[in-house]
Design a protein around this motif. Structure first.
Motif, mmCIF file in Angstrom:
data_model
loop_
_atom_site.group_PDB
_atom_site.id
_atom_site.type_symbol
_atom_site.label_atom_id
_atom_site.label_comp_id
_atom_site.label_asym_id
_atom_site.label_seq_id
_atom_site.Cartn_x
_atom_site.Cartn_y
_atom_site.Cartn_z
ATOM 1 N N GLU A 106 0.550 -1.148 -0.233
ATOM 2 C CA GLU A 106 -0.489 -0.101 -0.383
ATOM 3 C C GLU A 106 1.042 1.680 -0.177
ATOM 4 O OE1 GLU A 106 -2.241 -0.708 3.809
ATOM 5 O OE2 GLU A 106 -1.372 0.376 4.410
ATOM 6 N N PRO A 130 -4.788 2.436 -0.981
ATOM 7 C CA PRO A 130 -4.959 0.916 -2.096
ATOM 8 C C PRO A 130 -4.050 1.662 -3.132
ATOM 9 C CG PRO A 130 -6.891 1.930 -1.938
ATOM 10 C CD PRO A 130 -6.383 2.174 -0.811
ATOM 11 N N CYS A 133 -5.931 1.554 -6.653
ATOM 12 C CA CYS A 133 -7.873 2.332 -7.394
ATOM 13 C C CYS A 133 -7.451 3.358 -7.070
ATOM 14 C CB CYS A 133 -8.391 1.565 -6.847
ATOM 15 S SG CYS A 133 -8.700 1.180 -5.010
ATOM 16 N N THR A 134 -5.892 3.840 -7.097
ATOM 17 C CA THR A 134 -5.999 5.082 -6.524
ATOM 18 C C THR A 134 -4.713 5.458 -7.407
ATOM 19 O OG1 THR A 134 -3.949 4.649 -4.985
ATOM 20 C CG2 THR A 134 -6.073 5.382 -4.189
ATOM 21 N N PRO A 159 -10.278 -5.574 -4.914
ATOM 22 C CA PRO A 159 -11.638 -5.436 -4.255
ATOM 23 C C PRO A 159 -11.861 -3.793 -4.631
ATOM 24 C CG PRO A 159 -9.429 -4.381 -2.211
ATOM 25 C CD PRO A 159 -8.724 -5.284 -3.488
ATOM 26 N N ARG A 161 -13.730 -0.710 -4.969
ATOM 27 C CA ARG A 161 -14.213 0.049 -4.216
ATOM 28 C C ARG A 161 -15.237 1.014 -4.745
ATOM 29 N NH1 ARG A 161 -9.743 0.476 -0.753
ATOM 30 N NH2 ARG A 161 -11.201 2.348 0.603
ATOM 31 N N THR A 162 -15.358 0.730 -6.261
ATOM 32 C CA THR A 162 -16.245 1.258 -6.299
ATOM 33 C C THR A 162 -16.560 1.092 -7.480
ATOM 34 O OG1 THR A 162 -14.874 2.962 -7.832
ATOM 35 C CG2 THR A 162 -15.530 3.406 -5.814
ATOM 36 N N THR A 165 -13.850 0.702 -9.822
ATOM 37 C CA THR A 165 -12.819 0.079 -9.979
ATOM 38 C C THR A 165 -12.091 -1.200 -10.742
ATOM 39 O OG1 THR A 165 -12.980 0.750 -7.574
ATOM 40 C CG2 THR A 165 -10.827 -1.073 -7.790
ATOM 41 N N ASP A 187 -7.147 8.734 -11.015
ATOM 42 C CA ASP A 187 -8.001 7.777 -10.130
ATOM 43 C C ASP A 187 -9.674 8.402 -10.384
ATOM 44 O OD1 ASP A 187 -10.350 7.127 -8.391
ATOM 45 O OD2 ASP A 187 -9.019 8.058 -6.924
ATOM 46 N N GLU A 190 -12.332 5.777 -8.835
ATOM 47 C CA GLU A 190 -12.510 4.174 -8.468
ATOM 48 C C GLU A 190 -11.788 3.846 -7.131
ATOM 49 O OE1 GLU A 190 -8.866 2.814 -11.664
ATOM 50 O OE2 GLU A 190 -9.668 4.770 -12.748
ATOM 51 N N ASN A 191 -11.464 4.958 -6.394
ATOM 52 C CA ASN A 191 -11.205 4.620 -5.032
ATOM 53 C C ASN A 191 -13.166 4.970 -3.890
ATOM 54 O OD1 ASN A 191 -10.222 3.829 -2.328
ATOM 55 N ND2 ASN A 191 -9.364 5.896 -2.376
ATOM 56 N N LEU A 192 -13.208 6.190 -4.620
ATOM 57 C CA LEU A 192 -14.116 6.880 -3.960
ATOM 58 C C LEU A 192 -15.251 7.207 -4.219
ATOM 59 C CD1 LEU A 192 -12.336 9.015 -0.905
ATOM 60 C CD2 LEU A 192 -14.154 7.183 -0.584
#
Length: 254
Positions: A106, A130, A133-134, A159, A161-162, A165, A187, A190-192
């Motif tokens: 990470e 992560p 996805c960031t 995983p 996340r959205t 992702t 991003d 993809e993360n939020l």
């Protein structure tokens, strides 16, 4: 090449050249310093311990370089080295700026400057993120060998996340090739959900990826045209930090 008549510049150029060249003739050609001057400088460097004979008529870096490097690295703070470029990026863009370093599978935020917007990003210094996805995470992965990326995916998983992702190794690897080619990662929520980030990799003194720099904002603020305009700013800031950390200059390596 060094400026004519500058003895300090010549000595430093010779000192730098012995990292790659061993023969006096090669060092002279690489630095533009005459062979006689190179020989005199090398003798002084040997006396100081910054160079030594390799036993076959050439020279190599001496033990004092390692001693000095060790002392410097003990006091070296990547976040402090990155602060100027991060602050300048923040001022030029007005968006939240981050600097994160890789920590195993990470990355961890080590610096953050909040954007000039009526909202705040949920990130914080010390928070882990992560890699898959960031923006900073994908910038880091883009600089790693494929085998290492696969190993990270196997350990950490992918995983979702959205809905945006990338959750398969093959999709991620294909995407990383694009990131590598253009020099920055995106991003795209993809993360939020609702959050966009643009990131670029930061390299250390060995040329290996250390972490990355990014800017973040709500998707309604950071549109496609804005991303295209600001991505070079992020890449430039990441390159500036890399140089401050001693990363090899690709232009000089050619």
């Amino acid at each position: 090449m060094v400026r004519e008549g500058s003895s300090i510049d010549k000595a430093l150029a010779v000192l730098e050249a012995i990292a790659e060249h061993h023969r006096v003739t090669d060092i002279a050609a690489a630095t533009g310093v005459s062979k006689s001057t190179v020989h005199r400088i090398l003798q002084s460097l040997v006396e100081w311990g910054f160079a030594r004979s390799d036993g076959s008529g050439g020279y190599e870096p001496g033990p004092r370089i390692l001693t000095l490097a060790g002392r410097v690295m003990n006091r070296f703070d990547p976040a402090r080295q990155a602060s100027g470029a991060l602050r300048a990026l923040h001022e030029r863009t007005g968006y939240t700026a981050h600097f994160a370093v890789r920590s195993g599978d990470e990355a961890v935020y080590v610096d953050k400057l909040e954007g000039r917007r009526p909202y705040q990003m949920p990130s914080r210094i010390g928070m882990s993120l992560p890699l898959h996805c960031t923006a900073i995470g994908k910038a880091v992965l883009s600089q790693l060998p494929e085998e290492e990326v696969r190993e990270i995916c196997a350990r950490a998983g992918l995983p979702g996340r959205t809905p945006n992702t990338l959750v398969t190794e093959e999709d991620l690897l294909a995407h990383l090739a694009v990131v590598r080619a253009r020099g920055y990662a995106l991003d795209d929520e993809e993360n939020l959900p609702g959050v966009l980030c643009v990131g670029a990799p930061v390299l250390d003194h060995t040329g290996r990826v250390l972490g990355g720099i990014s800017i973040s904002a709500l998707a309604m603020d950071l549109g496609r045209e804005e991303i295209q305009r600001l991505a070079p700013e992020v890449v430039s800031a990441a390159r500036e930090v890399s140089q401050a950390l001693g990363a090899p200059d690709p232009l000089r390596a050619r």
